[in-house]
Design a protein around this motif. Structure first.
Motif, mmCIF file in Angstrom:
data_model
loop_
_atom_site.group_PDB
_atom_site.id
_atom_site.type_symbol
_atom_site.label_atom_id
_atom_site.label_comp_id
_atom_site.label_asym_id
_atom_site.label_seq_id
_atom_site.Cartn_x
_atom_site.Cartn_y
_atom_site.Cartn_z
ATOM 1 N N ARG A 212 0.820 -1.199 0.000
ATOM 2 C CA ARG A 212 0.000 0.000 0.000
ATOM 3 C C ARG A 212 0.864 1.264 0.000
ATOM 4 N N LEU A 213 1.876 1.307 0.863
ATOM 5 C CA LEU A 213 2.726 2.492 0.940
ATOM 6 C C LEU A 213 3.508 2.692 -0.347
ATOM 7 N N ARG A 214 4.059 1.607 -0.895
ATOM 8 C CA ARG A 214 4.811 1.713 -2.153
ATOM 9 C C ARG A 214 3.906 2.184 -3.287
ATOM 10 N N THR A 215 2.669 1.721 -3.301
ATOM 11 C CA THR A 215 1.729 2.145 -4.334
ATOM 12 C C THR A 215 1.416 3.630 -4.217
ATOM 13 N N LEU A 216 1.202 4.084 -2.996
ATOM 14 C CA LEU A 216 0.884 5.503 -2.795
ATOM 15 C C LEU A 216 2.055 6.386 -3.210
ATOM 16 N N VAL A 217 3.278 5.973 -2.866
ATOM 17 C CA VAL A 217 4.441 6.806 -3.151
ATOM 18 C C VAL A 217 4.820 6.745 -4.623
ATOM 19 N N SER A 218 4.787 5.566 -5.228
ATOM 20 C CA SER A 218 5.303 5.390 -6.581
ATOM 21 C C SER A 218 4.251 5.596 -7.670
ATOM 22 N N VAL A 219 2.970 5.370 -7.368
ATOM 23 C CA VAL A 219 1.932 5.439 -8.394
ATOM 24 C C VAL A 219 1.006 6.632 -8.181
ATOM 25 N N THR A 220 0.405 6.709 -6.998
ATOM 26 C CA THR A 220 -0.618 7.727 -6.767
ATOM 27 C C THR A 220 -0.014 9.123 -6.624
ATOM 28 N N ALA A 221 1.051 9.232 -5.855
ATOM 29 C CA ALA A 221 1.625 10.560 -5.584
ATOM 30 C C ALA A 221 2.073 11.295 -6.849
ATOM 31 N N PRO A 222 2.784 10.655 -7.790
ATOM 32 C CA PRO A 222 3.168 11.389 -9.003
ATOM 33 C C PRO A 222 1.968 11.866 -9.819
ATOM 34 N N LEU A 223 0.917 11.043 -9.891
ATOM 35 C CA LEU A 223 -0.265 11.454 -10.637
ATOM 36 C C LEU A 223 -1.034 12.555 -9.915
ATOM 37 N N LEU A 224 -0.924 12.590 -8.604
ATOM 38 C CA LEU A 224 -1.639 13.580 -7.803
ATOM 39 C C LEU A 224 -0.860 14.889 -7.687
#
Length: 310
Positions: A212-224
């Motif tokens: 979950r943390l890796r997904t938020l940092v690597s996927v969601t955060a750049p798009l957000l």
């Protein structure tokens, strides 16, 4: 006259001569539709031009007034373009009031409050967007309703709370108020950005073994990131232009923000020193215009550009 023929017991009748109407030229409906679309678009552009003119009029008049000498400011026949442009109004504005110190106070309060609002609103927005239930819907509704509260309704409770915490006439107290006031809007705005990010991207990362943390940092955060930048700029501009809270909560002259200092150009009887006031207001307006230009580029850039893998 109607012509009727009988052939093998069958009858064939034709319409009366001259009763029918000749078909119009080919392409007429298409040309009519195109003309309507053109007229509609022209009307939209005219309305947009009128709206932009309405919005630009105060700024253009402020720009003109800031460079006018006292003789033109008192003229009964005002002009758009100064006949004898001068920088004397800017010199007097800096001589009469501590504009650099006030701008520094506004910059500090706006930048810190925007940063704290983003740090608090981002994880909250992700929870509201991804885990939708009755509680999240109630929280979203409360966020929207809270924006309708007038400032006068909340200033007395805020003042009493800050007085109990010994934060009246304090930059920290003002920053706390700005964070609380801008947080609902930042939360509502970021929730929309998070919902626009497809869940499939996070699911694909989970399938690849990302937590979950890796997904938020690597996927969601750049798009957000574009949404975070736009929201932070809106929060910054809101705090930069805010006047009422700063007027009530700050009493020391060295702590007052730029909008409050602008009121010092008004005399005891309400007579404004128009030239220096226009010059100072123009300088206070420029940061907002520059930041809005940055917001426009971020928003039109597209949130999900390059996010979908081919």
């Amino acid at each position: 006259m109607t012509a009727t023929e009988s052939t093998g017991g069958s009858k064939r009748s034709s319409a009366p001569l001259g009763a029918g109407s000749a078909p119009g030229p080919r392409g007429t409906p298409r040309r009519t539709s195109t003309s309507r679309r053109t007229a509609t678009r022209a009307g939209q552009y005219i309305a947009l031009l009128g709206y932009l003119t309405f919005l630009a009029f105060p700024f253009l008049w402020l720009l003109s007034t800031a460079f006018k000498p006292p003789r033109e400011l008192g003229s009964i026949h005002p002009t758009w373009i100064p006949e004898a442009p001068t920088l004397e109004n800017f010199r007097q504005a800096f001589a009469q009031q501590p504009l650099p110190a006030a701008a520094g106070n506004s910059l500090l309060a706006a930048a810190v409050s925007a940063l704290l609002a983003i740090l608090l609103a981002t994880p909250m927005a992700y929870v509201l967007a991804r885990f939708r239930n009755r509680l999240s819907r109630a929280a979203t509704g409360w966020v929207v309703i809270s924006q309708a509260f007038p400032l006068v309704l909340v200033i007395i409770p805020l003042f009493l709370i800050l007085k109990g915490l010994h934060l009246v006439d304090s930059r920290i107290g003002l920053i706390m108020v700005y964070v609380v006031w801008s947080l609902p809007f930042a939360l509502w705005m970021l929730t929309g950005y998070v919902r626009a990010i497809p869940r499939e991207l996070e699911e694909a990362a989970a399938v690849d073994g990302a937590g979950r943390l890796r997904t938020l940092v690597s996927v969601t955060a750049p798009l957000l990131a574009p949404g975070i930048v736009a929201t932070a700029l809106f929060a910054f501009i809101t705090a930069w232009n805010e006047f009422f809270f700063a007027l009530v909560l700050l009493k020391s002259p060295e702590k007052q923000t730029l909008p409050v200092v602008l009121t010092h150009f008004l005399g005891a009887e309400g007579v404004a020193d128009l030239g220096p006031l226009a010059a100072a207001a123009l300088l206070a307006t420029l940061p907002s215009l520059l930041l809005f230009a940055a917001i426009q580029r971020r928003i039109t850039g597209g949130m999900l550009a390059g996010a979908v893998k081919s």
